[in-house]
Scaffold this active site. Sequence first.
Site: not given
Ligand code: E4P
Length: 218
Positions: A87
Amino acid sequence: MKFFIDTANLEQIKEAQDLGILDGVTTNPSLMAKEGISGDENVFNHYKAICEIVDGDVSAEVIATDFEGMVKEGEHLASLHPQIVVKVPAIKEGIKAIKHFTNKGIRTNCTLIFSAGQALLAAKAGATYVSPFIGRLDDTSTEGMRLIEDIRLIYDNYAFDTQILAASVRHTMHIIQCAEVGSDVMTGPLSAIVGLLKHPLTDNGLAQFLADHAKVNA
Ligand code: E4P
């Protein structure tokens, strides 16, 4: 639509896996910190533990923000387990790193996507997934789902292989709307996933069926 769970909590990942509908897991540094996972070796072992629970892709995020650092970290993360997807944030160095990983056959998830332009560049670099954060856009009075629709249109126009992974999903309606607009994947909390099953008519109907059955089978 593929269902990913957005957590680093092993119990919740197991629970979603046991449902039989889980296609993968996404994590981020905040989610790892929430579980109290710190130190490189512990973080790497935690990713491996997640991979042992699920059959699908597991996103592991780089911490470095420079090209060389991302490449070094990402190559190591990818070597931990075949299910790991690296990522990488949607910044200039990140796009360069995604192109590098693409050339090496390492799968990537371009994260922190808040615009169609970012998603277009990530797809051109060969990202496996892009993660538009719909909940965080909603938090700023901007309709997150509109971004999923925009990216869907652009990717379909040019037949990009990059999959749209709707992230920052907060509730059941987000999941339904993601499916309606054709997101390839959604990643959300366990509460939103199991929340899809909630309906009082189901609960009441089942209670009635069981009561009627018990009446004649006492
Ligand atoms: C996805 O890859 C992210 O880690 C995540 O969905 C972020 O979510 P949040 O905005 O609830 O922290």
